[in-house]
Design a protein around this motif. Structure first.
Motif, PDB file in Angstrom:
ATOM      1  N   HIS A  39     100.863  21.267 125.441  1.00  0.00           N
ATOM      2  CA  HIS A  39     100.146  21.841 124.284  1.00  0.00           C
ATOM      3  C   HIS A  39      99.306  20.795 123.553  1.00  0.00           C
ATOM      4  CE1 HIS A  39     102.909  25.148 124.960  1.00  0.00           C
ATOM      5  NE2 HIS A  39     103.954  24.424 124.625  1.00  0.00           N
ATOM      6  N   ARG A  42      97.249  22.432 121.033  1.00  0.00           N
ATOM      7  CA  ARG A  42      97.930  23.300 120.051  1.00  0.00           C
ATOM      8  C   ARG A  42      99.212  22.595 119.611  1.00  0.00           C
ATOM      9  NH1 ARG A  42      97.543  28.869 119.601  1.00  0.00           N
ATOM     10  NH2 ARG A  42      99.120  28.509 117.990  1.00  0.00           N
ATOM     11  N   ASP A  44     100.883  22.751 116.996  1.00  0.00           N
ATOM     12  CA  ASP A  44     101.905  23.591 116.366  1.00  0.00           C
ATOM     13  C   ASP A  44     102.865  24.132 117.437  1.00  0.00           C
ATOM     14  OD1 ASP A  44      99.707  25.021 117.399  1.00  0.00           O
ATOM     15  OD2 ASP A  44     100.192  26.793 116.199  1.00  0.00           O
ATOM     16  N   LEU A  45     102.293  24.459 118.615  1.00  0.00           N
ATOM     17  CA  LEU A  45     103.151  24.929 119.708  1.00  0.00           C
ATOM     18  C   LEU A  45     104.022  23.793 120.245  1.00  0.00           C
ATOM     19  CD1 LEU A  45     100.687  27.254 121.692  1.00  0.00           C
ATOM     20  CD2 LEU A  45     102.401  27.876 119.967  1.00  0.00           C
ATOM     21  N   VAL A  47     105.199  21.320 118.497  1.00  0.00           N
ATOM     22  CA  VAL A  47     106.301  21.152 117.538  1.00  0.00           C
ATOM     23  C   VAL A  47     107.368  22.220 117.780  1.00  0.00           C
ATOM     24  CG1 VAL A  47     106.918  21.272 115.084  1.00  0.00           C
ATOM     25  CG2 VAL A  47     104.834  20.071 115.789  1.00  0.00           C
ATOM     26  N   ALA A  48     106.919  23.451 117.978  1.00  0.00           N
ATOM     27  CA  ALA A  48     107.869  24.560 118.165  1.00  0.00           C
ATOM     28  C   ALA A  48     108.666  24.372 119.462  1.00  0.00           C
ATOM     29  CB  ALA A  48     107.109  25.891 118.193  1.00  0.00           C
ATOM     30  N   THR A  66     107.291  16.337 119.811  1.00  0.00           N
ATOM     31  CA  THR A  66     106.353  16.346 118.675  1.00  0.00           C
ATOM     32  C   THR A  66     107.079  16.802 117.407  1.00  0.00           C
ATOM     33  OG1 THR A  66     104.666  16.940 120.276  1.00  0.00           O
ATOM     34  CG2 THR A  66     104.075  17.187 117.960  1.00  0.00           C
ATOM     35  N   VAL A  68     106.951  17.031 112.899  1.00  0.00           N
ATOM     36  CA  VAL A  68     106.155  16.971 111.671  1.00  0.00           C
ATOM     37  C   VAL A  68     107.112  16.803 110.497  1.00  0.00           C
ATOM     38  CG1 VAL A  68     104.519  18.160 110.166  1.00  0.00           C
ATOM     39  CG2 VAL A  68     104.446  18.559 112.596  1.00  0.00           C
ATOM     40  N   ASP A  71     103.785  16.719 106.435  1.00  0.00           N
ATOM     41  CA  ASP A  71     102.415  16.791 106.976  1.00  0.00           C
ATOM     42  C   ASP A  71     102.017  15.588 107.836  1.00  0.00           C
ATOM     43  OD1 ASP A  71     101.934  19.244 105.846  1.00  0.00           O
ATOM     44  OD2 ASP A  71     101.146  18.377 103.982  1.00  0.00           O
ATOM     45  N   LEU A  73     102.358  14.032 111.511  1.00  0.00           N
ATOM     46  CA  LEU A  73     102.751  14.475 112.856  1.00  0.00           C
ATOM     47  C   LEU A  73     102.837  13.271 113.779  1.00  0.00           C
ATOM     48  CD1 LEU A  73     101.606  17.539 114.828  1.00  0.00           C
ATOM     49  CD2 LEU A  73     101.294  15.306 115.885  1.00  0.00           C
TER      50      LEU A  73
END
Ligand code: SF4
Length: 474
Positions: A39, A42, A44-45, A47-48, A66, A68, A71, A73
């Motif tokens: 990712h 992306r 955010d993906l 991190v998820a 990854t 966070v 804020d 990262l």
């Protein structure tokens, strides 16, 4: 980041980044069962997925995990499960040792991972082990040495929130007003230098910091403390060691220091025929050829001018762009070209001596002649350092600094493409890359040949010129 518009890609950093990526891939290959968090576009993906993989209880090693926190990262090169239930954060570097600025990077990762709720057991750096020898194709086990730096990183982690706060304040404000200084070049050249220096008063033409060596540094500090910003304004009574005094006098007067008798005396016992030899070498962080070590200087090119009895200077040159280990072909070409008598003149001759001795170690059948050749190498640099200085050399006796001052018609800046020591190995690596277009390869070949030819010819021309009483500078 303020003024993102001023950022331009730095071509000099491209090879470094590519090596960093390759080292990262090797590090992953050395960790069985690891899972790559992708990712890249992306985050955010990323991190998820990291969160899910840590929560699933399988405890597989993760690559590019990854996180966070507040804020900030980070992506962790290697995240490794520990027996105590925690995780070890490992940052991979393509350097040959742990550098102080690596610790700051790692502290940021640990601070963010802890803040994101990860139990971090240890923090380590993996760097290239220069003792590694590449003996089996594709086998890089042992290339990386890991160093546990948990204790060194801990105090930095505790203060990381201050760094983050300062960075936020900087981003929220306008362009910060900070004078340029050592931070602009170390550990890496800052891409904003042109912008920042444009707003500062012009620097002196000959600042005291041009004085070389430890004694020069001390003298420069004293001059600065006395409010002197240009060597030409130094007080006449200033007492300096003779080597620095020559520099000061040449700078103040604009007349080059030149001792032709001293030059002739220093080279008088160099046996004829003289050969002027220059190598270009490449040192791969990740060894490319069997039998080599990380960063080992492997000569891929040389140029040699012979001072023949008839007054001519026939040149021999060697350049191997096949991409195979050039060592054997280079050794054979050297044996053919260096003969058995006469001095072999080099500039900062340690490199040439080391290259020839390395080849002698590699090829026992050629060793007697190569070892004898290494013993014939003499160094032109200290002779020039003791007998010539022009203020536009600006404290440097690099041949690229000396040549245009003494012989302005011979300039490296006139060369197309390759015109400095770092450009040569970069051009070589581009030329041997399988994706390089053949026409581009031939252009690089021509550039490399012209560059190395000038290096050996520059020594011929300087020897001729500096031994003469007449001074082109008038
Ligand atoms: S050039 Fe120097 S002063 Fe300017 S932003 Fe970079 S490091 Fe800071």
């Amino acid at each position: 980041m303020n003024r993102r518009d001023l950022l331009a890609a730095d071509p000099a950093r491209t090879p470094l980044l590519a090596v960093g990526n390759q080292v990262g891939e090797i590090a992953r290959d050395l960790v069985p069962g690891g899972v790559l968090i992708g990712h890249d576009d992306r985050l955010d993906l990323a991190v998820a997925e990291t969160r899910e993989r840590i929560a699933d209880g399988r405890r597989a090693p993760l690559f590019e995990a990854t996180f966070v926190h507040e804020d900030v990262l980070v992506r962790v090169d290697l995240l490794l499960p520990e027996a105590d239930g925690g995780w070890r954060i490992c940052e991979v570097k393509s350097a040959a040792s742990v550098k102080p600025y690596h610790l700051g990077d790692l502290a940021s990762q640990v601070w963010v991972a802890l803040g994101a709720g990860l139990p971090v057991s240890a923090a380590e750096l993996a760097h290239i082990d220069t003792r590694f020898s590449y003996t089996r194709a594709g086998d890089y086990a042992g290339l990386l040495r890991t160093v546990d730096v948990s204790e060194r990183v801990a105090p930095l982690v505790n203060r990381r929130h201050l760094v983050v706060t300062a960075a936020r304040q900087c981003l929220a404000g306008g362009e910060p007003e900070i004078a340029t200084g050592g931070q602009c070049a170390t550990p890496y050249p800052c891409p904003f230098q042109g912008h920042c220096r444009a707003g500062e008063p012009p620097v002196a033409d000959y600042p005291p910091e041009l004085l070389p060596g430890a004694a020069g540094k001390t003298a420069a500090e004293a001059l600065r403390q006395a409010g002197i910003a240009d060597l030409r304004d130094a007080p006449p009574e200033l007492a300096l060691p003779p080597a620095l005094d020559r520099i000061l006098t040449a700078t103040r007067t604009g007349v080059a220091f030149h001792d032709p008798a001293g030059f002739r005396a220093a080279v008088a016992d160099w046996p004829s025929p003289l050969r002027f030899l220059d190598f270009e070498t490449v040192g791969f962080a990740i060894p490319r050829w069997l039998g080599t070590r990380p960063f080992e200087a492997v000569p891929f090119q040389f140029s040699c001018h012979l001072a023949a009895e008839d007054g001519t200077y026939p040149q021999t040159e060697f350049l191997d762009l096949t991409g195979a280990d050039p060592s054997r072909a280079c050794a054979e070409a050297l044996v053919d070209c260096l003969g058995e008598t006469g001095a072999i003149v080099a500039w900062a001759a340690g490199v040439e001596r080391a290259c020839i001795r390395r080849l002698a170690r590699l090829f026992p059948d050629l060793a007697p002649r190569l070892t004898a050749a290494a013993d014939r190498v003499v160094d032109l640099l200290p002779v020039v350092r003791n007998t010539y200085y022009h203020r536009d050399m600006r404290g440097s006796w690099s041949i690229k600094a000396v040549l245009p001052c003494r012989l302005p018609a011979l300039k490296y800046s006139d060369l197309q493409g390759v015109n400095d020591g770092m450009a040569a190995p970069n051009a070589y690596q581009e030329a041997i890359h399988p994706d390089t277009d053949p026409r581009r390869r031939e252009a690089l070949r021509a550039e490399l040949l012209a560059y190395c030819r000038l290096d050996s010819w520059a020594m011929v021309a300087l020897c001729d010129s500096l031994g003469r009483d007449d001074d082109p500078q008038g």
